[in-house]
Design an enzyme around this catalytic site. Structure first.
Site, PDB file in Angstrom:
ATOM      1  NE  ARG A 228      -4.049  -1.922   2.099  1.00  0.00           N
ATOM      2  CZ  ARG A 228      -3.485  -2.688   3.339  1.00  0.00           C
ATOM      3  NH1 ARG A 228      -2.722  -2.610   4.615  1.00  0.00           N
ATOM      4  NH2 ARG A 228      -4.493  -4.023   3.359  1.00  0.00           N
ATOM      5  CG  PHE A 244     -11.293  -7.840  -5.837  1.00  0.00           C
ATOM      6  CD1 PHE A 244     -12.139  -9.096  -5.192  1.00  0.00           C
ATOM      7  CD2 PHE A 244     -10.187  -7.841  -6.700  1.00  0.00           C
ATOM      8  CE1 PHE A 244     -12.466  -9.762  -6.814  1.00  0.00           C
ATOM      9  CE2 PHE A 244     -10.280  -8.795  -7.753  1.00  0.00           C
ATOM     10  CZ  PHE A 244     -11.941  -9.533  -8.285  1.00  0.00           C
ATOM     11  CG  ASP A 266     -14.912  -5.707  -1.534  1.00  0.00           C
ATOM     12  OD1 ASP A 266     -14.005  -6.205  -1.392  1.00  0.00           O
ATOM     13  OD2 ASP A 266     -16.151  -5.855  -1.385  1.00  0.00           O
ATOM     14  CB  ALA A 295     -13.865  -7.269  -9.318  1.00  0.00           C
ATOM     15  CG  ASP A 318      -5.460  -7.393  -2.723  1.00  0.00           C
ATOM     16  OD1 ASP A 318      -4.939  -8.842  -2.944  1.00  0.00           O
ATOM     17  OD2 ASP A 318      -5.729  -6.903  -1.540  1.00  0.00           O
ATOM     18  CB  CYS A 358      -3.621 -14.141  -0.745  1.00  0.00           C
ATOM     19  SG  CYS A 358      -5.673 -13.958  -1.392  1.00  0.00           S
TER      20      CYS A 358
HETATM   21  N1  SAH Z   1      -7.464  -5.462  -0.686  1.00  0.00           N
HETATM   22  C1  SAH Z   1      -7.649  -5.496   0.431  1.00  0.00           C
HETATM   23  C2  SAH Z   1      -7.733  -6.458   0.581  1.00  0.00           C
HETATM   24  C3  SAH Z   1      -8.931  -7.256  -0.293  1.00  0.00           C
HETATM   25  S1  SAH Z   1      -9.451  -9.207   0.804  1.00  0.00           S
HETATM   26  C4  SAH Z   1      -6.867  -4.599   1.219  1.00  0.00           C
HETATM   27  O1  SAH Z   1      -5.928  -3.835   0.946  1.00  0.00           O
HETATM   28  O2  SAH Z   1      -7.161  -4.617   2.479  1.00  0.00           O
HETATM   29  C5  SAH Z   1     -10.776  -9.422  -0.968  1.00  0.00           C
HETATM   30  C6  SAH Z   1     -12.147  -8.100  -1.007  1.00  0.00           C
HETATM   31  O3  SAH Z   1     -13.106  -9.395  -1.464  1.00  0.00           O
HETATM   32  C7  SAH Z   1     -12.811  -8.531   0.336  1.00  0.00           C
HETATM   33  O4  SAH Z   1     -13.564  -8.160   0.758  1.00  0.00           O
HETATM   34  C8  SAH Z   1     -14.340  -9.050  -0.694  1.00  0.00           C
HETATM   35  O5  SAH Z   1     -15.500  -9.076  -0.346  1.00  0.00           O
HETATM   36  C9  SAH Z   1     -14.224  -8.618  -1.542  1.00  0.00           C
HETATM   37  N2  SAH Z   1     -14.145  -9.606  -2.946  1.00  0.00           N
HETATM   38  C10 SAH Z   1     -14.899 -11.206  -2.938  1.00  0.00           C
HETATM   39  N3  SAH Z   1     -15.061 -11.815  -4.367  1.00  0.00           N
HETATM   40  C11 SAH Z   1     -15.474 -10.651  -4.947  1.00  0.00           C
HETATM   41  C12 SAH Z   1     -15.635 -10.006  -6.036  1.00  0.00           C
HETATM   42  N4  SAH Z   1     -16.438 -10.826  -6.862  1.00  0.00           N
HETATM   43  N5  SAH Z   1     -16.082  -8.880  -6.270  1.00  0.00           N
HETATM   44  C13 SAH Z   1     -15.689  -7.860  -6.374  1.00  0.00           C
HETATM   45  N6  SAH Z   1     -15.125  -8.239  -4.397  1.00  0.00           N
HETATM   46  C14 SAH Z   1     -15.339  -9.529  -4.523  1.00  0.00           C
END
Ligand code: SAH
Length: 416
Positions: A228, A244, A266, A295, A318, A358
């Protein structure tokens, strides 16, 4: 209790890999003592390799706690072999060492006038404490116990943390799917102290509201802290899209780094609410806009506006873990290919892509191959600017490649 391995299965254990799968076990002698689940592990030739804890409900039958190289060759000697065991004292000393590393590696700089008060304190296998995660949230800690073996040490873990950290609260978020695989019930709630009604943490000077009760993981994703901060350096003047976005770690850093606009995408309404609150906390509500959407769909619908006319010139991908198990790698690879393809098509020429995976089962090279495939299909010219991983509060045991779960690439994307 003794575990004897099949021929040829001792090498990874000797080299420090902490997992012994059911397929490597030739013989189980004696009953498991449910108070500590400890077992001594022997190679096929009768040589003792170390001590671990045992669970017949898990495909990972043993997780090693000590590997005593000194006794590896002792099978044919008359020298007395020291008793191999693992005690609460050993556990406490590992917890102390883990915390000591964090204090020395500059992650937590509050004592030296810095601006990060929260991070991971114990990273399971990476800190030689399989099944135990401890995250520091301001003056408190949140623990996650993922295995039946570590569950036996619950009391000792809490005592050690109280002693060493003296936290304002100890909260538990042992609600992972891995617990079910281990035959354990989920366990959540306050163990000690008092949880503040609103918990605000600081990471690189950025404030985040962390929801330990309902948030994902233990409430916050500490593994992306350094990535970040890197993004912040690239954000100036760009139109950023954080896919995400969860509680907004990347989106808010982009805004603070001077982005022209930031859209955070998200699928979770709650994540969006938390993100909007965090944007307010950091005074960037005017720049950061939340969009509740899938997404994949969001990026695909940008496609007609892609190429030269795309307005996005910095994109973060992410996604959550696509593979929970090696058997899911193919499916996960298709998911990563798809999202990266959609992202690469949507980016303006000269744009930057921060892309992550991840999934521990997808190794860094495979991930790079997948992104390469997406770049070729998207007909984009791609340069790798940075190769990323988690920060030093997420150490990796070099023998345990599964521990290297977070990998990322920063790419500069042009037209071919
Ligand atoms: N980038 C974030 C962590 C991401 S965790 C950080 O820095 O803290 C993954 C995220 O993806 C979660 O919030 C979850 O709600 C979201 N997510 C899962 N499937 C998704 C989709 N198909 N489209 C959009 N968001 C999604």
């Amino acid at each position: 209790m003794n575990i004897r391995l099949k021929p040829g299965k001792d090498k990874p254990v000797r080299n420090g890999h902490p997992w012994i799968f059911s397929g490597a076990v030739a013989k189980v002698e004696g009953d498991v003592d449910l108070r500590d689940r400890l077992c001594a592990v022997y190679g096929a030739g009768g040589e003792r390799l170390g001590v671990g804890y045992y669970n017949d409900k898990s495909t990972i039958r043993v997780r090693m706690l000590t590997v005593d190289t000194a006794v590896n060759t002792a099978v044919n000697t008359t020298k007395s072999i020291p008793t191999l065991t693992f005690t609460a004292k050993d556990l406490q000393s590992r917890i102390r060492q883990s915390i000591d590393t964090r204090e020395k590696n500059g992650v937590l700089t509050t004592n030296t006038g810095g601006n990060t008060d929260s991070c991971r304190l114990i990273n399971s296998e990476g800190d030689f404490l399989p099944g135990l995660i401890v995250d520091k949230y301001g003056h408190g800690v949140c623990i996650q116990i993922g295995t039946a073996g570590m569950e036996c040490w619950r009391g000792a873990v809490v005592d050690a943390l109280s002693d060493i950290v003296n936290p304002a609260f100890i909260y538990e978020r042992s609600d992972t799917a891995s617990r079910e695989r281990e035959g354990l019930p989920l366990s959540e709630g306050l163990i000690a102290g008092a949880l503040p009604e609103t918990l605000v943490i600081t990471e690189n000077g950025v404030k985040y509201k962390a929801d330990l009760r309902a948030g994902q993981k233990t409430g916050f994703f500490f593994d992306q802290r350094e990535n970040r901060a890197l993004l912040r350096r690239y954000a100036s003047g760009r139109n950023v899209c954080d896919c995400f976005s969860y509680s907004g770690g990347f989106a808010i850093n982009a805004a603070l780094g001077g982005a022209a606009s930031v859209v955070a995408v998200d699928s979770s309404e709650e994540a969006g609410a938390c993100l909007s609150e965090n944007a307010r906390l950091n005074d960037v509500s005017d720049t950061v806009k939340f969009m509740k959407s899938d997404a994949f769909t969001f990026l695909r619908q940008l496609r007609p506006y892609g190429g030269d006319r795309s307005s996005i010139d910095l994109l973060i991908l992410d996604p959550p873990k696509f593979a929970n198990h090696p058997s899911e790698v193919d499916r996960a690879a298709r998911g990563y290919k798809e999202i990266n393809l959609a992202g690469l098509r949507a980016l303006a020429p000269g744009g930057l892509l921060f892309t992550f995976s991840c999934s521990g089962a997808v190794d860094p090279y495979l991930f790079r191959q997948i992104v390469f495939g997406a770049a070729a299909d998207a007909r984009r010219n791609v340069q790798i600017l940075h190769i990323l991983t988690a920060g030093p509060d997420h150490p990796i045991n070099i023998a345990h490649r599964e521990g290297e779960y977070l990998k990322g690439l920063v790419l500069k994307v042009q037209n071919l």
